[in-house]
Scaffold this motif. Structure first.
Motif, mmCIF file in Angstrom:
data_model
loop_
_atom_site.group_PDB
_atom_site.id
_atom_site.type_symbol
_atom_site.label_atom_id
_atom_site.label_comp_id
_atom_site.label_asym_id
_atom_site.label_seq_id
_atom_site.Cartn_x
_atom_site.Cartn_y
_atom_site.Cartn_z
ATOM 1 N N GLN A 171 -8.552 1.147 -2.752
ATOM 2 C CA GLN A 171 -9.229 2.357 -3.498
ATOM 3 C C GLN A 171 -8.245 3.592 -3.674
ATOM 4 O O GLN A 171 -7.710 3.930 -2.447
ATOM 5 C CB GLN A 171 -10.507 2.662 -2.678
ATOM 6 N N PRO A 172 -7.875 3.855 -4.593
ATOM 7 C CA PRO A 172 -6.946 5.009 -4.763
ATOM 8 C C PRO A 172 -7.496 6.311 -3.984
ATOM 9 O O PRO A 172 -8.793 6.381 -3.978
ATOM 10 C CB PRO A 172 -6.949 5.484 -6.418
ATOM 11 N N SER A 173 -6.789 6.843 -3.247
ATOM 12 C CA SER A 173 -7.055 7.870 -2.425
ATOM 13 C C SER A 173 -6.392 9.308 -2.663
ATOM 14 O O SER A 173 -5.427 9.193 -3.404
ATOM 15 C CB SER A 173 -6.969 7.675 -0.875
ATOM 16 N N VAL A 174 -6.736 10.250 -2.132
ATOM 17 C CA VAL A 174 -6.128 11.504 -2.471
ATOM 18 C C VAL A 174 -4.699 11.368 -1.741
ATOM 19 O O VAL A 174 -4.719 10.955 -0.691
ATOM 20 C CB VAL A 174 -6.480 12.693 -1.900
ATOM 21 N N ARG A 175 -3.589 11.546 -2.362
ATOM 22 C CA ARG A 175 -2.365 11.210 -1.512
ATOM 23 C C ARG A 175 -1.796 12.240 -0.556
ATOM 24 O O ARG A 175 -1.523 13.516 -1.294
ATOM 25 C CB ARG A 175 -1.299 11.192 -2.700
ATOM 26 N N SER A 176 -2.062 12.083 0.647
ATOM 27 C CA SER A 176 -1.834 13.263 1.664
ATOM 28 C C SER A 176 -0.670 12.725 2.615
ATOM 29 O O SER A 176 -0.699 11.860 3.084
ATOM 30 C CB SER A 176 -3.112 13.476 2.386
ATOM 31 N N ASP A 181 1.593 7.215 -6.146
ATOM 32 C CA ASP A 181 0.385 7.993 -6.638
ATOM 33 C C ASP A 181 -0.775 7.142 -7.246
ATOM 34 O O ASP A 181 -1.521 7.878 -8.075
ATOM 35 C CB ASP A 181 0.594 9.561 -7.291
ATOM 36 N N LYS A 201 0.561 4.068 -2.892
ATOM 37 C CA LYS A 201 0.343 5.259 -2.561
ATOM 38 C C LYS A 201 1.432 6.197 -2.815
ATOM 39 O O LYS A 201 1.277 7.305 -3.375
ATOM 40 C CB LYS A 201 0.131 5.625 -1.172
ATOM 41 N N ASP A 212 -8.397 10.817 -11.598
ATOM 42 C CA ASP A 212 -8.535 9.257 -11.861
ATOM 43 C C ASP A 212 -9.425 8.963 -12.950
ATOM 44 O O ASP A 212 -9.416 8.094 -13.411
ATOM 45 C CB ASP A 212 -8.805 8.639 -10.475
ATOM 46 N N TYR A 238 0.910 -1.089 0.025
ATOM 47 C CA TYR A 238 0.103 -0.083 0.063
ATOM 48 C C TYR A 238 0.995 1.397 0.126
ATOM 49 O O TYR A 238 0.399 2.204 -0.712
ATOM 50 C CB TYR A 238 -0.887 0.171 1.134
#
Lengths: 230, 638, 248
Positions: B631-636, B105, B102, B600, B98
Motif C-alpha cells: 500500500q503506498p504510504s506517505v513517504r516519511s 515515492d 518508497k 494518489d 519496498y
C-alpha cells in the motif's frame, strides 16, 4: 602458440638483456675479486697476479666461461640496438615540440643505450691494452717465468690520462649498473612487493662496491707505483 | 499509442520466474542468424551486448566515445545495491523492493521493482566472477556500506570507483566477444536516426565522428542504452558528451517518452564557481555516511567554519529528519539544501553551498580510517577546489544528476515501437520519481545482464522468418537523407551564437523553472521561453566546418537541437502533474511543514508522451500504476 | 590572468601539423585547463576560425578520454592528475603553455589534439578478461579474497586507459597499461587460472600494435593519474615468463 624464442617479442628480448646483464654483473664480481690482488704490496702483487692470470688463461672451464662472456656482451649490445630501433619506431616520426619528460626520471635511466655504447668502447680499449697483449703478443716474463701482466698494468696506470679514462669509465659503468641491476630483476619478473625494496638496495650496494672497487685500483697504483719495476 | 505493460500474472515473487519459464526461445543455431544493434556501451549497453554475443546473436555495438570503456557509468562512485543480507541486518529482496518503491515515492511498477531487487544478488556474483575488486573485510568476505534512504547496509563498493570497476568488468566481457567475432565494435559513432520498416525498429543511421561519414546499420532489433539526459541542464554531474539525442529521435519516430521531468538533483556536488564552468563534479553520496551537513544558524555568516561554535550550527537534515539524518534520500536532501541556500544561509564565496563536515568522524575513527574509506574523494576535492577537506569542511551544493524519466518500456523493456528496446538510465525505469543511491549501477547491469537477454528472445523468435535486413530498403535511404539534411541545415545557419551558448542558456532556464522546485507559472513561462530560444537557435546558431570531417561543434549542435525540444516536453510533463512526488516538487503542492504532497487518487500513473509534431503540444497517455502487494504510504524519513 | 598558448594543429591524420600561437588575455585561475580551452574555442568560433579538437568527456578524472601533453609533461605538471582535473591556478600570470597530443606511432593523430587509442581496446580484446559467461556465476562469497589482495587488485584495476604511460615513455611502451590489467586479474583467484596465457596474448598484441618495450625507467608510474606502480609490469613479466617456461 608457437614462438621463436629469440626474436618474437620485446619481453623475450628483454629477458635476454636481463639475463646477459646479470651474467655480466656476476662476471664483474669475479673480475673485481681477481683484480683486488693488485692492491697487495708490489712484489707480492706481481707474483700473485701473474700467477692468477696464467691460471685463467689455461683453465678449460674459465675458457668456456669466457666465450659465454664474449657472447653475452655481443648479445647484450645487439639486442640493445634492436630495442633502440624499435623504440624509435614506436615513438613515431613526430617528437614533442616541448619536452620536459626529463623532470620525471633520472638521466641515467633514460640513457642506458648511451652509457652502454660508452662501455662497449671502453671494453674494446680495455681488451686491446691487456687481453690482446697477453694473448697475442710477446710479453716480458717475471722472475718465475710467467708473462708479466702486472708490469703492463702498472705501467699503464702511471699515465694520468689513462687513470682518468678508467675512473670515468667506471662511473659510466656505475650509472649503467645503478639502473641495470634492478631493472633486470624487474624484467625477469622476479619481484615481490616486500622484497622489491631489498633488491633495489642490493643493487645500490652492488653498484657502489663494483664501481668503487674498480676505480680505486688505477688510482691506488698511480699513487703508489710511480717507479717502474725491474 | 497503445500501452500494455505486459506484466505477467501471478504473485509478485513468482512473476519473473514464470515469465522466464514461459517466454519463447530462439534455438542456439538460429541465434547467429539474428542481428542486434546496441547503442551505448555503458553498463547497460556493454552487459547486454556481451550477453547477447555469448548467447550466439550477432551484435553491433556503438558508442560516441573513443572507447567503450569511457561511457559515463565509469564515473559512478559510491556503490551498487544488492539484497545479499551479508550483514545480517534483516535485508531481503522484498525489503529492497519496498525501499526502492518508497524511495521512488510509489511511482514505479511493483513487478519491475521486485525483479530488480530479485536479480540484484546475481549481479554481485557476476561481477565478482569477472574480477571486479569489491572492498573486502579482513576475513576475505565482501564488505558493505549504507546509502541514502535505507536502514540496512546493502551497498557493495570498490573504493570510490565502483562504476568504473563494474564497467571495466562489462567492458572486458564485451571485448572478449569482440575477439570472438560476435560483436562488431563501432567506437566514435553517434546514432542520429532510428530506422523503422513496417513499424518495427530495423536499424539506425550513425555518423562516424572521426570521418563525418554517414552510415546505415541494419538489425532485427535495436537496443538503446544511451544513458541519461541530465546534461540538458548544462551544469550537471554528467560527462560533456552525454546526450538525449538517440532516445529523442526514437521518440519522434513514435516511442513513448515517460515522466520526462523527473530528473534527480544530487545533493552532494561541488558548487559552481564561475560562468565558464562546464560541469559540476559529484562527490559520492557515501560521504554522507560519515560527513555531517550543516549551515550557520546566522544568515550570511562571514566566519570561517572552524570559528562557528557547535551551538551556532544548523545540522538541518538531522534536525528535520531525525530517523535518517544525513542519509535522507537525495530529493529530500537537495531540497533541504536549496531551501537553506535560498533563505540566505548558504556558504562559500558565492553563498551557494552547504558544509559537509568530517571533523566528528575524524575525531571518532581517526584520519586514517576516513582516508581509507574516502581517500580518493578527498583528493579529488582538493584537486578541483584546492582545499583540504581533512582540515576544513567540504562545500557542496545540489546539481542535476540522473534522469528517472526516459523512453517508456514494458515489462520486457521494449518501447512502444516493436523491436526497439531501452535499457539502463535511458528508459523510464524502476526508480519512480526518485532514485535511491547505488540503484543506478544495479538497474543498468540487471537490465543488460539478466533481463533483456531473456526478453529479447521472446520478440526475436518471430523475426527469424524475415531473414537478413538490408540497408538498401527505402526506409534507410529516407532516414539517411533526413539526417544529412539536418546536419546541412545546422551548418547553413551561419549565425553568431555557439551551440554551447544556447545550451548554457537553456540549462539555466530549465534549472530555474523545472529543477528542484517547479510552479505552474514558472513552467508555463518556461515553455514560451524555450520556444523562443529554439527559434533563435535555428536562426542564429553558428557551426564552423563541414559535415564530412571531424566536427565536434556539429555534434554539439545536434544534441542541443534535441535538448531544446526535450526541454519543452519536460515542462509539459511537470505542468500536467498537479502533485509533488519524489524529485518532482510543485510548490503549490506541499504540506504545512514543506514536505511533498502526493495525490494518489489523481496521479497514481505514469505520464507517457506521444510526439505530435514540431511545436505541437505532445499527447499524454497514462499507464495506471496498480499496487497489489503493498500500500503506498506517505513517504516519511522523519 | 594572461596566458599564451602554443597548440599543435593538424588537419587530419595525413596532414602535416604545426604549433600555433594563441593569446588568452583573461583567464580565471579557478578554471580547469579544459574550460580554458573551451573559452578559447568559443572565441575561435566567433571569429570564424576552426576550433581546436581535443579529447575529453567526464571531466572528473575517471573516463580517461582527456589526455594532453602540457608544457612537456603528460597531463601537465601536477602528479596524479588528469588533464581535466588540472586547474589554471597552477600556472602563473603571463605563462606560455605548450599543448600537444600524446605521441606514439600506435596513437595516430585524428585531428589537432585528438588521437586514436583503439590500440588499447585491442590489447584488452587479446585477453584482458576472465573467461566467464554472464548470467550464471557462483555465489560471490564462495571464494574469500583477503582484504589486502582485493586492495592490491584494485590498485591495478584502477587504470583509466588514458595513455599517459605511453606518452611519457621514451620507448612508447604500453607495458604499464598491459601490466596493470594482467596483474589485476592474476592477483584474483578468479583470474589466476588463465593468467600466463593472458599475459602472453596481451603482450603479443601490445607488440603487434607497435608499442615499444619497457626499460623500467619508471616515468609511467610518475605520470599515471591513478599512480599505478611499475611493480605490475614486473608481475606481467613474471606471468609471461611462467607461460614461456611452463608451456607444454
Amino acid at each position: 602458440m608457437s614462438r621463436s624464442l629469440f626474436l618474437r617479442d620485446s619481453v623475450v628480448r628483454k629477458n635476454l638483456m636481463a639475463l646477459t646483464g646479470l651474467f655480466l654483473c656476476l662476471f664483474l664480481v669475479i673480475h673485481l675479486a681477481g683484480n683486488l690482488q693488485l692492491l697487495l704490496p708490489a712484489e707480492q702483487a706481481q707474483v700473485q697476479y701473474n700467477h692468477y692470470s696464467e691460471l685463467l688463461s689455461h683453465n678449460f672451464f674459465i675458457k668456456a666461461v669466457s666465450y659465454a662472456l664474449y657472447a653475452s656482451i655481443l648479445a647484450h649490445a645487439l639486442y640493445a640496438l634492436i630495442l633502440t630501433r624499435r623504440a624509435k619506431q614506436a615513438r613515431g616520426p613526430q617528437g614533442y615540440a616541448y619536452d620536459k619528460r626529463g623532470q620525471v626520471t633520472p638521466w641515467y635511466v633514460r640513457n642506458m643505450g648511451v652509457l652502454g655504447a660508452l662501455l662497449l668502447a671502453f671494453i674494446i680499449i680495455h681488451m686491446r691494452d691487456f687481453w690482446f697483449q697477453y694473448k697475442f703478443t710477446e710479453m716480458p716474463l717475471d722472475a718465475e717465468g710467467r708473462k708479466d701482466l702486472y708490469t703492463v698494468v702498472a705501467v699503464a696506470y702511471q699515465q694520468l690520462w689513462y687513470v682518468a679514462l678508467y675512473v670515468v669509465a667506471m662511473l659510466v659503468l656505475g650509472f649503467h649498473l645503478l639502473h641495470g641491476f634492478h631493472s633486470a630483476f624487474q624484467t625477469l619478473g622476479l619481484y615481490h612487493s616486500k622484497y622489491n625494496r631489498w633488491v633495489k638496495w642490493a643493487g645500490y650496494g652492488y653498484t657502489f662496491i663494483i664501481t668503487a672497487g674498480f676505480a680505486i685500483i688505477p688510482i691506488y697504483m698511480y699513487f703508489t707505483q710511480n717507479q717502474p719495476l725491474p | 499509442m497503445k500501452l500494455d505493460a505486459k506484466i505477467p500474472e501471478g504473485p509478485l515473487q513468482e512473476k519473473w520466474n514464470r515469465y522466464k519459464a514461459t517466454c519463447r526461445l530462439v534455438s542456439p543455431n538460429n541465434k547467429k542468424k539474428l542481428d542486434i544493434i546496441v547503442v551505448g556501451t555503458g553498463l547497460a549497453g556493454s552487459s547486454a551486448a556481451a550477453s547477447f554475443a555469448e548467447m550466439g546473436y550477432k551484435v553491433k555495438s556503438f558508442c560516441f566515445q573513443d572507447s567503450p570503456r569511457r561511457a559515463h557509468s565509469v564515473a559512478a562512485q559510491g556503490g551498487v545495491n544488492a539484497s545479499k543480507n551479508y550483514q545480517n541486518d534483516g535485508d531481503s529482496a522484498f525489503r529492497m523492493f519496498y525501499d526502492t518503491l518508497k524511495g521512488g515515492d510509489f511511482r514505479a511498477r511493483e513487478a519491475n521493482v521486485y525483479r530488480l531487487a530479485e536479480c540484484s544478488a546475481n549481479l554481485i556474483d557476476q561481477a565478482v566472477a569477472q574480477g571486479v575488486p569489491f572492498a573486502r573485510e579482513y576475513g576475505g568476505y565482501l564488505a558493505n556500506r549504507s546509502f541514502g534512504g535505507v536502514q540496512v547496509r546493502r551497498t557493495f563498493y570498490a573504493r570510490g570507483q565502483t562504476g568504473q570497476q563494474l564497467l571495466l568488468g562489462a567492458y572486458s566481457a564485451l571485448n572478449r566477444q569482440v575477439a570472438e567475432g560476435n560483436i562488431e565494435l563501432f567506437a566514435r559513432h553517434e546514432m542520429l536516426e532510428l530506422v523503422l520498416i513496417d513499424g518495427k525498429a530495423r536499424g539506425i543511421i550513425a555518423r562516424n565522428l572521426d570521418t563525418g561519414k554517414i552510415e546505415r546499420h541494419a538489425a532485427h532489433a535495436v537496443v538503446l542504452a544511451t544513458g541519461g539526459y541530465g546534461k540538458i541542464y548544462y551544469l550537471s554531474t554528467l560527462a560533456m558528451g552525454c546526450n538525449g539525442s538517440a532516445i529523442w529521435r526514437a521518440h519522434k519516430k513514435g516511442a513513448g517518452f515517460a515522466s520526462a521531468s523527473w530528473t534527480q538533483i544530487h545533493p552532494t556536488c561541488l558548487p559552481q564557481s564561475g560562468d565558464y564552468q562546464s560541469k559540476l563534479t559529484l562527490m559520492s553520496e557515501s560521504l554522507r555516511n560519515d560527513g555531517r551537513i550543516w549551515v550557520p544558524q546566522k544568515a550570511n555568516d562571514p566566519r570561517k567554519p572552524g570559528d562557528i561554535p557547535e551551538d551556532e550550527r544548523d545540522y538541518y537534515l538531522e534536525r528535520r529528519y531525525p530517523a535518517f539524518g544525513n542519509l535522507a534520500p537525495r530529493d529530500i536532501a537537495s531540497r533541504a539544501a536549496k531551501e537553506r541556500i535560498d533563505a540566505g544561509f548558504g556558504v562559500g564565496p558565492q553563498r551557494n553551498a552547504v558544509y559537509l563536515d568530517f571533523a566528528h568522524a575524524i575525531q571518532e575513527y581517526g584520519e586514517d580510517t576516513i582516508r581509507e574509506r574516502y581517500g580518493n574523494l578527498f583528493r579529488m576535492y582538493e584537486k578541483i577546489t584546492g582545499h583540504n577537506a581533512y582540515q576544513r569542511p567540504m562545500m557542496i551544493s545540489p546539481a542535476a544528476h540522473f534522469s528517472m524519466g526516459g523512453l517508456w518500456v514494458d515489462y520486457e523493456l521494449m518501447t512502444s515501437i516493436p523491436g526497439l528496446y531501452a535499457i539502463g538510465e535511458c528508459n523510464f525505469s524502476d526508480h519512480g520519481a526518485n532514485r535511491l543511491g547505488a540503484n543506478s549501477l544495479l538497474q543498468a547491469c540487471v537490465d543488460g545482464y539478466f533481463i533483456l537477454p531473456y526478453t529479447i528472445g521472446n520478440y526475436l523468435a518471430d523475426e527469424l522468418r524475415v531473414g537478413k535486413i538490408s540497408t538498401d530498403h527505402p526506409a534507410f535511404a529516407q532516414a539517411e537523407q533526413q539526417v544529412e539534411a539536418q546536419l546541412q541545415q545546422l551548418l547553413n545557419i551561419k549565425g553568431n551564437r555557439t551551440a554551447t551558448d544556447y545550451h548554457k542558456e537553456l540549462g539555466a532556464l530549465l534549472y530555474d523553472k523545472c529543477g528542484v522546485q517547479r510552479t505552474k507559472e514558472g513552467l508555463e513561462s518556461a515553455i514560451e521561453q524555450i520556444r523562443a530560444l529554439r527559434a533563435d537557435f535555428w536562426e542564429n546558431l553558428r557551426v564552423p566546418g563541414e559535415a564530412a570531417h571531424v566536427n565536434t561543434e556539429l555534434e554539439k549542435a545536434g544534441r542541443v537541437a534535441d535538448y531544446l525540444e526535450l526541454a519543452e516536453l519536460m515542462c509539459y510533463d511537470a505542468l500536467t502533474r498537479d502533485e509533488s512526488c519524489g524529485a518532482h516538487f510543485r510548490e503549490e503542492f506541499q504540506t504545512a511543514e514543506g514536505e511533498a504532497e502526493r495525490r494518489d487518487e489523481e496521479y497514481q500513473f505514469v505520464s507517457v508522451w506521444e510526439y505530435a509534431g514540431a511545436s505541437q503540444q505532445p499527447v499524454l497517455h497514462r499507464e495506471e500504476l496498480a499496487f497489489e502487494t503493498i500500500q503506498p504510504s506517505v513517504r516519511s524519513y522523519k | 590572468m594572461k596566458i599564451q598558448l602554443k597548440i599543435w594543429r593538424q588537419e587530419n591524420a595525413k596532414a602535416k601539423g604545426k604549433m600555433v600561437d594563441y593569446d588568452l588575455p583573461d583567464v580565471n585561475p579557478e578554471m580547469s585547463f579544459l574550460e580554458m580551452l573551451d573559452v578559447l574555442n568559443e572565441k575561435l568560433i566567433r571569429s570564424g576560425d576552426d576550433p581546436i579538437e581535443f579529447d575529453h568527456d567526464c571531466r572528473e578524472g575517471i573516463c580517461g578520454q582527456c589526455g594532453l601533453f602540457i608544457n612537456g609533461r603528460a597531463h601537465g605538471p601536477m602528479s596524479a592528475t588528469t588533464t581535466c582535473q588540472l586547474h589554471m591556478r597552477h600556472f602563473e600570470d603571463g605563462d606560455t603553455i605548450y599543448v600537444e597530443p600524446f605521441r606514439a606511432s600506435a596513437f595516430p593523430v585524428v585531428k589537432d589534439l585528438r588521437i586514436d587509442r583503439s590500440a588499447f581496446d585491442r590489447i584488452i580484446q587479446a585477453g584482458g578478461f576472465i573467461s566467464t559467461r554472464t548470467g550464471d556465476a557462483p555465489e560471490a562469497n564462495a571464494i574469500p579474497i583477503g582484504h589486502q589482495t582485493a586492495e592490491d587488485a584494485f590498485d591495478a584495476a584502477a587504470c583509466i586507459g588514458c595513455g599517459a604511460c605511453v606518452a611519457t615513455c621514451k620507448n612508447a611502451s604500453a607495458a604499464l597499461f598491459t601490466g596493470a590489467k594482467v596483474s589485476h586479474l592474476a592477483m584474483l583467484p578468479q583470474g589466476e587460472p588463465e593468467s600466463p596465457e593472458r599475459a602472453e596474448k596481451m603482450v603479443a598484441q601490445m607488440e603487434a600494435e607497435g608499442f615499444g618495450h619497457c626499460t623500467n625507467t619508471g616515468a609511467c608510474e610518475v605520470e599515471c593519474p591513478q599512480e599505478i606502480s611499475i611493480e605490475h609490469i614486473a608481475r606481467m613479466n613474471f606471468e609471461y615468463n611462467k607461460a614461456a617456461v611452463l608451456e607444454k
